[in-house]
Structure formats: C-alpha cells, structure tokens
Enzyme design. Structure first.
Site, PDB file in Angstrom:
ATOM      1  N   ARG A  71      -3.051  52.107  85.197  1.00  0.00           N
ATOM      2  CA  ARG A  71      -3.794  51.342  85.534  1.00  0.00           C
ATOM      3  C   ARG A  71      -5.352  51.636  85.683  1.00  0.00           C
ATOM      4  NH1 ARG A  71      -4.757  50.919  91.635  1.00  0.00           N
ATOM      5  NH2 ARG A  71      -5.257  48.307  91.807  1.00  0.00           N
ATOM      6  N   HIS A 115     -11.286  44.929  91.546  1.00  0.00           N
ATOM      7  CA  HIS A 115     -11.292  45.317  91.961  1.00  0.00           C
ATOM      8  C   HIS A 115     -13.081  46.115  92.359  1.00  0.00           C
ATOM      9  CE1 HIS A 115      -9.707  49.659  92.506  1.00  0.00           C
ATOM     10  NE2 HIS A 115     -10.702  49.898  93.692  1.00  0.00           N
ATOM     11  N   GLU A 160      -6.901  45.812  96.283  1.00  0.00           N
ATOM     12  CA  GLU A 160      -6.725  45.261  97.773  1.00  0.00           C
ATOM     13  C   GLU A 160      -7.888  44.836  98.873  1.00  0.00           C
ATOM     14  OE1 GLU A 160      -8.786  49.984  98.833  1.00  0.00           O
ATOM     15  OE2 GLU A 160      -6.752  50.571  98.149  1.00  0.00           O
ATOM     16  N   ASN A 293      -1.164  50.254  97.364  1.00  0.00           N
ATOM     17  CA  ASN A 293      -1.549  51.354  97.473  1.00  0.00           C
ATOM     18  C   ASN A 293      -2.004  52.357  99.149  1.00  0.00           C
ATOM     19  OD1 ASN A 293      -2.489  50.537  95.020  1.00  0.00           O
ATOM     20  ND2 ASN A 293      -5.225  49.769  95.578  1.00  0.00           N
ATOM     21  N   TYR A 295      -3.194  56.236 101.563  1.00  0.00           N
ATOM     22  CA  TYR A 295      -3.556  57.171 102.272  1.00  0.00           C
ATOM     23  C   TYR A 295      -3.342  57.589 103.204  1.00  0.00           C
ATOM     24  CZ  TYR A 295      -5.937  55.822  98.028  1.00  0.00           C
ATOM     25  OH  TYR A 295      -6.058  55.045  96.221  1.00  0.00           O
ATOM     26  N   GLU A 354      -1.834  53.446  94.194  1.00  0.00           N
ATOM     27  CA  GLU A 354      -2.785  54.530  94.630  1.00  0.00           C
ATOM     28  C   GLU A 354      -2.306  55.290  95.595  1.00  0.00           C
ATOM     29  OE1 GLU A 354      -6.783  52.640  95.429  1.00  0.00           O
ATOM     30  OE2 GLU A 354      -6.244  51.778  93.932  1.00  0.00           O
TER      31      GLU A 354
END
Length: 446
Positions: A71, A115, A160, A293, A295, A354
């Site tokens: 990606r 992005h 995002e 994504n 985290y 991600e």
C-alpha cells in the site's frame, strides 16, 4: 489464512523525496515544512528515504519479506502539478514503473490517492474549505486510474480524512496549519465528498476497480462509570469515529453530534450548513473494501471529550505499555472495534491498512537491530486481527506501518515505525529483527 493479504504500507511524502523532480508541483507539505517551528529539528521531506530514486531496492526488500501487497500513495502534485488540467506524464511514469516492478515481484499494488499532500495551488484557492477541491480530486482520480487501472485492482481514495481535517485545520499541527474547529468540519465534509466523487471516477475509468477508503479510528472507553465520563465518551466516539464512518456507510452525520454542535452554537437546526442536497448520497458511494488504520485507544473524561491526549508526551521515554509516540498499547481494543464495525456497518471486506509502533532502537555494535518491543506490539495486534477474523469478521488483510523508517510529519525523523532501519544521512537500509519476524509470520500463516 492462505487467502489473507499480508502487506506493508508507506506514503509518498514520507518516503519518496525529490518532491519537485520531473515537473512535479508544490504540495502543502512542501510549503509547510519551510515554516519555522512547524517540524521537529527543522526536518523536511526533500530527501526522506529517497524512494523516488531507490524504489527498485525497496521493492526487492518487500519481495524478500514475502508480502502479498504494498500500500503506497500517489503524489497528486506529480500527476497534476497545479491540481487540475495539464497532466505531467513524467510523474505518472514513476508510478507506472513502480506498479510494474511490484507485479514483476508478485506483489499486488494497493494505491491510495490522497495521503494529505494537497497541491499548493489548490490550497491558495481555499483548499479543502472549497467544494471545488472535491471535484478536482475526482479529476485526478480519473487520470491515475486511466493510466494504472489495467494493473491495479483495489484503490483507496483517502487516507485518514479525520487527520487531514482536524489535525490540519483545527490543531494546526499538520499542513495547512489552520486552527479553526469550524474550518475542520467544512474540510472534513469536502474530503468525504471528494471520496464519493472519486469512487465514481475510478469506476468510470476502470470497470473492474474495487474502491475503498482508509479511515483511522480511536476506540474510546469512559475513564470511570461516572455518567459524565460515559457521556463524554459518547461524544468523543461521535466526534472521532462516527463522524466519518456514518456518512461513508449511508447514515449521514450522527444526529447526537449534530445536536451537540448545535448546542455549542456551531449552527442552528438539524443539518450542518455545509451539507448540500445530494452530498450525503454521493459520500455513501458503495464500498468494496473498508480500510481501518489502528494504533491505540483512549480513556475519556469530560476534559478530553474532543482531545486525543494520552498523558504521555510523544518523544519522552515511554512507560511500560506505551509506544514512543506516547500511545497506550491496546490490541484488545482492535478486536472489539473490528467486531463493532462489522456489526454496525457490515462492510463486505475489511483491511487493516495501517498498524505499527514507533521505537528508536538502532543498530548494536554488530549492526543488528533488536527491536523486540516492536515485535511484541505487532505480534499482539496480528493476534487481535486473527481473533476478529475467527469470530466471523470479514478481515481480509493486514498492512504493517511501515516498511521504512520515514519522515513522520511534525515529528520529523525522530519517530521510527519501520521494519527496515533507514540511515537518513546515507540512505542505507538495514532490516530489523521485526522484519525477520514478519517474514517468518507470513510464511507460517501460509
């Protein structure tokens, strides 16, 4: 998991370098990094990982890693230097070569079209505060798909949009550096509108296109059972997650948050003033795949109902259970969120587009990079994905952020997420122990 996609992810401005090479235009990040005090240590993306010149070396690293997919993002300014109009064939040629190199090594390309590197020319006209930027993005999407669509199956429109809207327009930490909550809401809406228009353009250019979007998330839980904490968590979830997930899946903006904002005096009535007739239908274009994504998660109090502060400043020595970004390590929240997304929205396919951790561990005296903390983080999160998948959630892929230590936006080169160490003085690449771990994990799962 033989039908599962294992991958790695990067983005153009963070790794490519040579941002103005071969006729490319200026992006908002090219401009932003030049402003004093914006980036830690005054770092910039002029060289980054020099991927623009060394992409074949990096594809070889991916091939040795054994990933199924890569990606990456396309730099809008390489393709349309002024945002619209004349196409820069030299810029498209780079992505042509990259896609061919990937396919020659048996790696499937997963391009993301945006992005965060908006052409500066469009920013000068208002950027994401102008509806016309959404139309310009659709034009750009059609151009890229027209060139690469014969070899690319899956496209992600935006990465995002919450970050682009709020960190860039409310917090002023990312380009374009504005500090206006109202502007962030408008920018977010136009980003979502751009997604819907681009989905149509991609399908028009390539009838076989699978279209998705990569939404980041921050699962939230109340800090206590106090009703004030519980209500603050409801608001945080709406502000941070549902404000983008709901419109993409045809639900419009969440009514409780629209009411909260009206009560805060941001507008009157039950419809945000920037929403025009037909917008929500456009935003809800059918998705073939949803990128998530992930985290970390967060505990919420009334004081943090619109904040992502974790109490551990990025760049400080992390306590146990935190990464060097200051984020708590909470893999169980990933499993729960994937199950929630499946139950609430029913996407046909989910990719974890991600997931990763920043640790600065570098080469030891023998040149080996023993990044055990990253291995532990990735191992726990892969297990979390597998648990969700085993319970019936249609999670069909996992992409590590990131292949390379890169330019980490406002943190410059101080944060290292890569499976591969990059010496930012020489460009040397050194695979870390986590690279070997991921290679072994992929092989074992096949």
């Amino acid at each position: 998991m033989s039908d599962f996609v294992w991958g790695v992810a990067t983005s153009a401005y963070q790794i490519e370098g040579s941002p103005r090479a071969d006729g490319a235009g200026e992006s908002i990040w090219d401009r932003f990094v030049q402003e004093p005090g914006r980036i830690l240590h005054g770092d910039d993306g002029v060289v980054a990982c020099d991927h623009y010149r060394r992409f074949r070396e990096d594809v070889a690293l991916m091939a040795d890693l054994g990933v199924d997919a890569y990606r990456f993002s396309v730099a809008w300014t390489r393709v349309l230097p002024t945002g619209t109009g004349a196409v820069n064939d030299a810029g498209l040629d780079f992505y042509d070569r990259l896609v061919d190199e990937l396919l020659d090594h048996g790696i499937t390309p997963y391009p993301t079209l945006y992005h965060w590197d908006l052409p500066q020319v469009l920013q000068d006209r208002g950027g994401w505060l102008e509806r016309s930027t959404a139309g310009a993005f659709a034009e750009y999407a059609g151009v890229v798909a027209g060139r690469l669509g014969d070899r690319v199956g899956t496209w992600l429109t935006l990465n995002e949009p919450w970050v682009a809207a709020f960190v860039g327009h409310r917090d002023g930490v990312f380009a374009p550096g504005l500090r206006d909550f109202g502007a962030a809401l408008v920018a977010g809406h136009h980003l979502l509108l751009a997604h819907g228009l681009a989905a149509e353009a991609l399908r028009d250019a390539s009838s076989e296109a699978r279209v998705g979007i990569a939404l980041d998330c921050r699962p939230a839980r109340p800090a206590s059972d106090d009703p004030a904490d519980v209500d603050a968590t409801r608001h945080f979830d709406g502000f941070r997650n549902r404000w983008f997930f709901d419109p993409v899946f045809g639900r419009g903006y969440p009514a409780d948050i629209v009411e909260d904002y009206a009560a805060d005096g941001r507008w009157e009535g039950s419809t945000p003033p920037f929403v025009r007739s037909g917008d929500l239908d456009t935003i809800a274009a059918p998705l073939d795949v949803l990128g998530i994504n992930y985290y970390t998660s967060i505990e919420v109090t009334p004081a943090t109902r619109e904040s992502e502060e974790t109490g551990v400043p990025a760049g400080t020595a992390p306590p146990p259970g935190y990464t060097e970004m200051g984020w708590p390590i909470t893999p169980d929240a990933l499993t729960a969120f994937l199950r929630r997304i499946d139950a609430d929205y029913g996407p046909p396919s989910i990719l974890v587009t991600e997931n990763g951790a920043s640790y600065a561990t570098g080469p030891d005296a023998g040149g080996r990079i023993r990044d055990e903390r990253r291995i532990a983080y990735l191992d726990a999160h892969v297990a979390a994905v597998e648990e969700a998948r085993s319970s019936g959630v249609p999670v069909d892929g996992y992409f590590v952020w990131s292949l390379l230590d890169n330019f980490e936006w406002a943190s410059g080169y101080s944060q290292r997420f890569g499976l591969v160490w990059v010496d930012h003085e020489t460009g040397e690449r050194v695979p870390k122990d986590s690279y070997a771990w991921y290679r072994d994990r992929i092989a074992a799962r096949r």
